[in-house]
Design an enzyme around this catalytic site. Structure first.
Site, PDB file in Angstrom:
ATOM      1  N   ARG A 242      57.108  94.316 -84.477  1.00 57.18           N
ATOM      2  CA  ARG A 242      56.343  93.160 -84.022  1.00 57.18           C
ATOM      3  C   ARG A 242      57.336  92.041 -83.745  1.00 57.18           C
ATOM      4  NH1 ARG A 242      52.704  95.733 -82.633  1.00 57.18           N
ATOM      5  NH2 ARG A 242      50.552  95.708 -83.368  1.00 57.18           N
ATOM      6  N   GLU A 271      53.943  87.084 -77.026  1.00 59.11           N
ATOM      7  CA  GLU A 271      53.731  87.941 -75.843  1.00 59.11           C
ATOM      8  C   GLU A 271      52.620  87.372 -74.969  1.00 59.11           C
ATOM      9  OE1 GLU A 271      53.197  92.002 -77.113  1.00 59.11           O
ATOM     10  OE2 GLU A 271      55.070  91.969 -78.234  1.00 59.11           O
ATOM     11  N   HIS A 289      56.206  96.004 -74.307  1.00 54.12           N
ATOM     12  CA  HIS A 289      55.361  96.555 -75.388  1.00 54.12           C
ATOM     13  C   HIS A 289      54.793  97.929 -74.980  1.00 54.12           C
ATOM     14  CE1 HIS A 289      52.878  95.210 -79.119  1.00 54.12           C
ATOM     15  NE2 HIS A 289      53.014  96.524 -79.110  1.00 54.12           N
TER      16      HIS A 289
END
Ligand code: DGY
Length: 323
Positions: A242, A271, A289
């Site tokens: 993360r 993000e 991602h």
């Protein structure tokens, strides 16, 4: 009995949406635009189940008041640090995730990042696409050998283990790891790995440091200025966990000063924002991602959510309940 009303906050694989629409009174996000916290707060008042993803934010504020209708959040993803679990639990809302089915693909992406950044794959591809390659020569785009090096893994859960296995048995790497709880050495050795006592011990030993711990408050900025200084000179950071596990400003500084040699990143602090200074660096490989982004895995993640909410509304314990 009316079928439970459910809301998917994003588009999902069509096979999974079909099953959901057969079993439930399902609303799909046809435009696939991320929902604001206000829209999610409204959804919690209108649907029996809300099925969010990592692109949603569910802070404590969305769970306020006494008019909440939602009984379960069936998260599409293994990580759930975007949900305030305490606030959901206080409202009596169950939360489930999708463990197990994205282990291999996420470990594969970590390997892809490690290889790309060490062997300058992104840089080389950009050079060819820009028409700038002048041909082979002995000094062209020299990278770092991967095979036989030491990799340090932070977080030895399913994905950390799968990554260790790839590094050790695929690339002959020495694998050390840090994990909060003690892992049976016999279990660790099945993945060709051995546990060290502290994060610092791992950083001091590793040519590549790869993060595989959960996000959220407990690991926020685990990699900070002091820890980048504790890495071996010339080492690389890989993050498929993360974004908030890394202090992004400290990472940029460590890369700019040469304290570390490069980074391979699949996740970011805010993000989809990726700092311009990171994007400008050739020694950084950046992916959007993609850890779980294969047809097989995304279908399997969706079907896990189907199983979880089906069990819940049938009055059974959902198999992947986290709260
Ligand atoms: C996960 O499952 O946590 C992935 O990062 C996608 O959400």
């Amino acid at each position: 009995m009316p079928r439970p009303k459910i809301l998917l906050t994003r588009r999902w694989p069509s096979a999974v949406e079909t099953v959901l629409s057969e079993r439930f009174d399902a609303t799909f996000n046809l435009e696939d635009l991320p929902m604001s916290p206000d829209a999610i707060a409204d959804a919690l008042r209108a649907y029996d189940a809300v099925l969010p993803t990592v692109s949603d934010k569910l802070p404590a504020s969305v769970f306020g008041g006494s008019t909440i209708r939602t009984r379960i959040l069936g998260n599409f993803g293994v990580g759930y640090n975007h949900i305030d679990i305490a606030a959901a639990t206080a409202q009596g809302i169950a939360v489930t995730n999708t463990p197990g089915v994205l282990t291999d693909c996420t470990a594969d992406i970590a390997m892809l990042l490690l290889l790309s950044v060490a062997r300058r794959g992104g840089e080389g591809e950009r050079q060819i696409r820009a028409g700038e390659w002048k041909g082979w020569c002995p000094t062209h785009m020299i990278g770092t050998k991967v095979s036989g090096k030491t990799v340090g893994i932070i977080g030895f859960g399913r994905i950390g283990k799968a990554f260790a296995q790839r590094c050790h048995f695929g690339f002959g790497m020495d694998v050390v790891f840090y994990n909060r709880s003690t892992v049976d050495p016999a279990e660790a050795s099945r993945y060709g790995a051995r546990q060290l006592a502290t994060v610092e011990d791992v950083l001091a030993a590793a040519d590549f440091v790869s993060l595989h711990c959960p996000g959220g408050a407990e690991n926020r900025h685990l990699m900070n200025t002091a820890r980048f200084s504790a890495m071996k000179p010339g080492a690389y950071l890989i993050n498929t966990a993360r974004g908030d596990v890394v202090d992004e400003a400290a990472l940029v500084a460590a890369l700019e000063t040469g304290a570390i040699r490069g980074a391979g990143l699949d996740v970011y602090e805010v993000e989809p924002h990726v700092p311009e200074r990171l994007r400008a660096m050739e020694n950084v490989v950046l992916l959007p991602h993609l850890g779980s982004a294969t047809e097989e895995t995304r279908n399997a993640m969706g079907m896990k959510v189907v199983d979880n909410i089906t069990a819940f509304f049938d009055g059974r314990e959902p198999p992947d309940r986290v709260a």
